[in-house]
Design a protein around this motif. Structure first.
Motif, PDB file in Angstrom:
ATOM      1  N   THR A  66       0.887  -1.048   0.065  1.00  0.00           N
ATOM      2  CA  THR A  66      -0.029   0.159   0.022  1.00  0.00           C
ATOM      3  C   THR A  66       0.806   1.196  -0.055  1.00  0.00           C
ATOM      4  O   THR A  66       0.616   2.140  -0.792  1.00  0.00           O
ATOM      5  CB  THR A  66      -1.066  -0.122   1.258  1.00  0.00           C
ATOM      6  OG1 THR A  66      -1.848  -1.104   1.280  1.00  0.00           O
ATOM      7  CG2 THR A  66      -1.733   1.234   1.386  1.00  0.00           C
ATOM      8  N   ALA A  67       1.896   1.099   0.829  1.00  0.00           N
ATOM      9  CA  ALA A  67       2.526   2.295   0.909  1.00  0.00           C
ATOM     10  C   ALA A  67       3.447   2.623  -0.390  1.00  0.00           C
ATOM     11  O   ALA A  67       3.931   3.464  -0.805  1.00  0.00           O
ATOM     12  CB  ALA A  67       3.826   2.318   2.018  1.00  0.00           C
ATOM     13  N   ALA A  68       3.951   1.362  -0.818  1.00  0.00           N
ATOM     14  CA  ALA A  68       4.718   1.290  -2.063  1.00  0.00           C
ATOM     15  C   ALA A  68       4.005   1.776  -3.145  1.00  0.00           C
ATOM     16  O   ALA A  68       4.438   2.725  -3.993  1.00  0.00           O
ATOM     17  CB  ALA A  68       5.319  -0.150  -2.577  1.00  0.00           C
ATOM     18  N   LEU A  69       2.724   1.510  -3.242  1.00  0.00           N
ATOM     19  CA  LEU A  69       2.003   2.048  -4.373  1.00  0.00           C
ATOM     20  C   LEU A  69       1.896   3.491  -4.458  1.00  0.00           C
ATOM     21  O   LEU A  69       1.965   4.491  -5.346  1.00  0.00           O
ATOM     22  CB  LEU A  69       0.437   1.668  -4.264  1.00  0.00           C
ATOM     23  CG  LEU A  69      -0.455   1.802  -5.530  1.00  0.00           C
ATOM     24  CD1 LEU A  69       0.091   1.548  -6.892  1.00  0.00           C
ATOM     25  CD2 LEU A  69      -1.869   1.197  -5.237  1.00  0.00           C
ATOM     26  N   LYS A  70       1.684   4.002  -2.935  1.00  0.00           N
ATOM     27  CA  LYS A  70       1.627   5.618  -2.752  1.00  0.00           C
ATOM     28  C   LYS A  70       2.921   6.199  -3.375  1.00  0.00           C
ATOM     29  O   LYS A  70       2.897   7.193  -4.149  1.00  0.00           O
ATOM     30  CB  LYS A  70       1.421   5.959  -1.347  1.00  0.00           C
ATOM     31  CG  LYS A  70       1.278   7.445  -1.166  1.00  0.00           C
ATOM     32  CD  LYS A  70       0.898   7.889   0.072  1.00  0.00           C
ATOM     33  CE  LYS A  70       0.819   9.464   0.265  1.00  0.00           C
ATOM     34  NZ  LYS A  70       0.817  10.279  -0.686  1.00  0.00           N
ATOM     35  N   LEU A  71       3.939   5.448  -3.078  1.00  0.00           N
ATOM     36  CA  LEU A  71       5.406   6.161  -3.433  1.00  0.00           C
ATOM     37  C   LEU A  71       5.471   6.293  -4.973  1.00  0.00           C
ATOM     38  O   LEU A  71       6.134   7.107  -5.299  1.00  0.00           O
ATOM     39  CB  LEU A  71       6.510   5.262  -2.879  1.00  0.00           C
ATOM     40  CG  LEU A  71       7.741   5.463  -3.157  1.00  0.00           C
ATOM     41  CD1 LEU A  71       8.287   7.015  -2.577  1.00  0.00           C
ATOM     42  CD2 LEU A  71       8.810   4.502  -2.418  1.00  0.00           C
ATOM     43  N   GLN A  72       4.987   5.226  -5.404  1.00  0.00           N
ATOM     44  CA  GLN A  72       5.262   5.218  -6.941  1.00  0.00           C
ATOM     45  C   GLN A  72       4.385   6.030  -7.696  1.00  0.00           C
ATOM     46  O   GLN A  72       4.829   6.763  -8.641  1.00  0.00           O
ATOM     47  CB  GLN A  72       4.871   3.469  -7.595  1.00  0.00           C
ATOM     48  CG  GLN A  72       5.816   2.384  -7.068  1.00  0.00           C
ATOM     49  CD  GLN A  72       7.170   2.668  -7.457  1.00  0.00           C
ATOM     50  OE1 GLN A  72       7.465   3.427  -8.508  1.00  0.00           O
ATOM     51  NE2 GLN A  72       8.041   2.188  -6.770  1.00  0.00           N
ATOM     52  N   GLN A  73       3.207   6.118  -7.118  1.00  0.00           N
ATOM     53  CA  GLN A  73       2.347   7.248  -7.777  1.00  0.00           C
ATOM     54  C   GLN A  73       2.661   8.515  -7.579  1.00  0.00           C
ATOM     55  O   GLN A  73       2.604   9.423  -8.370  1.00  0.00           O
ATOM     56  CB  GLN A  73       0.887   6.972  -7.289  1.00  0.00           C
ATOM     57  CG  GLN A  73       0.134   5.802  -7.688  1.00  0.00           C
ATOM     58  CD  GLN A  73      -1.255   5.458  -6.720  1.00  0.00           C
ATOM     59  OE1 GLN A  73      -1.200   5.755  -5.802  1.00  0.00           O
ATOM     60  NE2 GLN A  73      -1.944   4.883  -7.302  1.00  0.00           N
ATOM     61  N   ASP A  74       3.135   8.845  -6.349  1.00  0.00           N
ATOM     62  CA  ASP A  74       3.764  10.149  -6.051  1.00  0.00           C
ATOM     63  C   ASP A  74       5.048  10.477  -6.743  1.00  0.00           C
ATOM     64  O   ASP A  74       5.146  11.571  -7.331  1.00  0.00           O
ATOM     65  CB  ASP A  74       4.270  10.425  -4.381  1.00  0.00           C
ATOM     66  CG  ASP A  74       2.911  10.434  -3.763  1.00  0.00           C
ATOM     67  OD1 ASP A  74       1.740  10.596  -4.317  1.00  0.00           O
ATOM     68  OD2 ASP A  74       2.825  10.358  -2.371  1.00  0.00           O
ATOM     69  N   TYR A  75       5.953   9.671  -6.827  1.00  0.00           N
ATOM     70  CA  TYR A  75       7.173   9.820  -7.771  1.00  0.00           C
ATOM     71  C   TYR A  75       6.739   9.843  -9.111  1.00  0.00           C
ATOM     72  O   TYR A  75       7.421  10.833  -9.810  1.00  0.00           O
ATOM     73  CB  TYR A  75       8.312   8.772  -7.450  1.00  0.00           C
ATOM     74  CG  TYR A  75       9.632   9.421  -7.755  1.00  0.00           C
ATOM     75  CD1 TYR A  75      10.299  10.071  -6.819  1.00  0.00           C
ATOM     76  CD2 TYR A  75      10.252   9.243  -9.100  1.00  0.00           C
ATOM     77  CE1 TYR A  75      11.713  10.855  -7.379  1.00  0.00           C
ATOM     78  CE2 TYR A  75      11.239   9.738  -9.459  1.00  0.00           C
ATOM     79  CZ  TYR A  75      12.147  10.529  -8.423  1.00  0.00           C
ATOM     80  OH  TYR A  75      13.258  11.065  -8.947  1.00  0.00           O
ATOM     81  N   SER A  76       5.806   9.275  -9.666  1.00  0.00           N
ATOM     82  CA  SER A  76       5.500   9.430 -11.025  1.00  0.00           C
ATOM     83  C   SER A  76       4.829  10.729 -11.365  1.00  0.00           C
ATOM     84  O   SER A  76       4.991  11.338 -12.425  1.00  0.00           O
ATOM     85  CB  SER A  76       4.524   8.174 -11.550  1.00  0.00           C
ATOM     86  OG  SER A  76       3.429   8.417 -11.030  1.00  0.00           O
ATOM     87  N   SER A  77       4.370  11.325 -10.447  1.00  0.00           N
ATOM     88  CA  SER A  77       3.732  12.665 -10.501  1.00  0.00           C
ATOM     89  C   SER A  77       4.818  13.993 -10.250  1.00  0.00           C
ATOM     90  O   SER A  77       4.641  14.997 -10.795  1.00  0.00           O
ATOM     91  CB  SER A  77       2.397  12.713  -9.702  1.00  0.00           C
ATOM     92  OG  SER A  77       1.407  11.678 -10.127  1.00  0.00           O
ATOM     93  N   PHE A  78       5.413  13.780  -9.161  1.00  0.00           N
ATOM     94  CA  PHE A  78       6.167  14.961  -8.531  1.00  0.00           C
ATOM     95  C   PHE A  78       7.847  14.637  -8.790  1.00  0.00           C
ATOM     96  O   PHE A  78       8.477  15.302  -8.173  1.00  0.00           O
ATOM     97  CB  PHE A  78       5.660  15.055  -7.245  1.00  0.00           C
ATOM     98  CG  PHE A  78       4.181  15.021  -6.836  1.00  0.00           C
ATOM     99  CD1 PHE A  78       3.818  16.329  -7.578  1.00  0.00           C
ATOM    100  CD2 PHE A  78       3.418  14.438  -6.359  1.00  0.00           C
ATOM    101  CE1 PHE A  78       2.426  16.968  -7.351  1.00  0.00           C
ATOM    102  CE2 PHE A  78       2.119  14.433  -6.217  1.00  0.00           C
ATOM    103  CZ  PHE A  78       1.643  15.404  -6.644  1.00  0.00           C
ATOM    104  N   GLY A  79       8.203  13.368  -9.117  1.00  0.00           N
ATOM    105  CA  GLY A  79       9.538  13.137  -9.093  1.00  0.00           C
ATOM    106  C   GLY A  79      10.282  13.946  -9.753  1.00  0.00           C
ATOM    107  O   GLY A  79      10.240  14.664 -10.817  1.00  0.00           O
ATOM    108  N   ALA A  80      11.581  14.261  -9.184  1.00  0.00           N
ATOM    109  CA  ALA A  80      12.736  15.221  -9.749  1.00  0.00           C
ATOM    110  C   ALA A  80      13.549  14.497 -10.789  1.00  0.00           C
ATOM    111  O   ALA A  80      14.079  15.264 -11.762  1.00  0.00           O
ATOM    112  CB  ALA A  80      13.382  15.649  -8.450  1.00  0.00           C
ATOM    113  N   ASN A  81      13.796  13.165 -10.745  1.00  0.00           N
ATOM    114  CA  ASN A  81      14.695  12.494 -11.897  1.00  0.00           C
ATOM    115  C   ASN A  81      13.599  12.093 -12.961  1.00  0.00           C
ATOM    116  O   ASN A  81      12.882  11.088 -12.619  1.00  0.00           O
ATOM    117  CB  ASN A  81      15.387  11.596 -11.019  1.00  0.00           C
ATOM    118  CG  ASN A  81      16.463  10.838 -11.945  1.00  0.00           C
ATOM    119  OD1 ASN A  81      16.109  10.204 -12.962  1.00  0.00           O
ATOM    120  ND2 ASN A  81      17.764  11.055 -11.679  1.00  0.00           N
TER     121      ASN A  81
END
Length: 179
Positions: A133-148
Motif C-alpha cells: 500500500t505504501a509502495a503504491l503511494k510512493l510510485q504514484q507520487d514519484y511518477s507525478s512529482f519526481g525530480a529525476n
C-alpha cells in the motif's frame, strides 16, 4: 535508454516493501519522498526488508501459498537490488544505497521473528499488504512529482505492477483470515 528503463523498473520493484508509519498514514494527502536520492534510499530499504522478511517466511510460514509468495519476493527483490545498484550508479546516486534496513523495518523483522507459528502467516501477509500500500503511494507520487526523469518514468511503469502485488498479498491475507 531502454536498458536504463528496464534496470530502473526492476529497481523500483524494491519499493514494494516500504511500510507506512502512523504519521505517514495521517499525512496521506501529502506526496511521499520525491527527490531522486530519497526515492532510491526508500527503494533500497524496502528491497532489503522484502528479502529479509521473505527469508523469515520461508522458515516459519505454514501455508504453501505464503511460502510461494515469499519465494517470489526473494527472487524479485534480489534482482531489483542488483538493478537498483546499477541504476543508482548510473544516476550518481550510489551514495543513497543503504547497507541495512532502517529502525522501523528492523522492528518489523523482529516482530516477524518473534511471532508464533500460529500467527506468523497472517502477520507476514498483513505486513506485505501494508508495505505494498505504501509502495503504491510512493510510485504514484514519484511518477507525478519526481525530480529525476528516468526514475519518474520507471515509477509510472511500476504503478500497475505494485497494484498487482498488493492485490495478490491482500487475496492471500483474506484467505488466511477466513481459515
Amino acid at each position: 535508454m531502454r536498458r536504463l528503463l528496464a534496470v530502473a523498473a526492476f529497481a523500483a520493484l524494491a519499493c514494494l516493501a516500504t511500510v507506512p508509519t502512523a504519521s505517514a498514514q495521517s499525512a496521506a494527502a501529502q506526496p511521499a519522498q520525491t527527490d531522486a536520492a530519497g526515492y532510491v534510499q526508500q527503494t533500497a530499504i524496502g528491497d532489503l526488508f522484502e528479502v529479509s522478511s521473505a527469508q523469515a517466511a520461508l522458515k516459519k510460514a505454514s501455508s504453501d501459498e505464503v511460502r510461494s509468495f515469499a519465494r517470489m519476493m526473494i527472487e524479485d527483490h534480489t534482482k531489483a537490488g542488483e538493478q537498483l545498484a546499477e541504476a543508482a550508479k548510473g544516476q550518481d546516486l550510489a551514495t543513497s544505497l543503504p547497507a541495512s534496513v532502517d529502525a522501523r523495518h528492523d522492528q518489523l523483522l523482529q516482530d516477524l521473528a518473534s511471532a508464533t507459528e500460529q500467527d506468523f502467516d497472517r502477520l507476514y501477509m498483513r505486513t506485505q499488504v501494508e508495505a505494498h500500500t505504501a509502495a503504491l503511494k510512493l510510485q504514484q507520487d514519484y511518477s507525478s512529482f519526481g525530480a529525476n526523469p528516468a526514475l519518474k518514468a520507471i515509477a509510472t511503469q511500476l504503478v500497475p505492477i505494485t497494484k498487482r502485488h498488493l492485490d495478490q498479498a491482500q487475496t492471500i491475507l483474506d484467505r488466511l483470515s477466513k481459515a
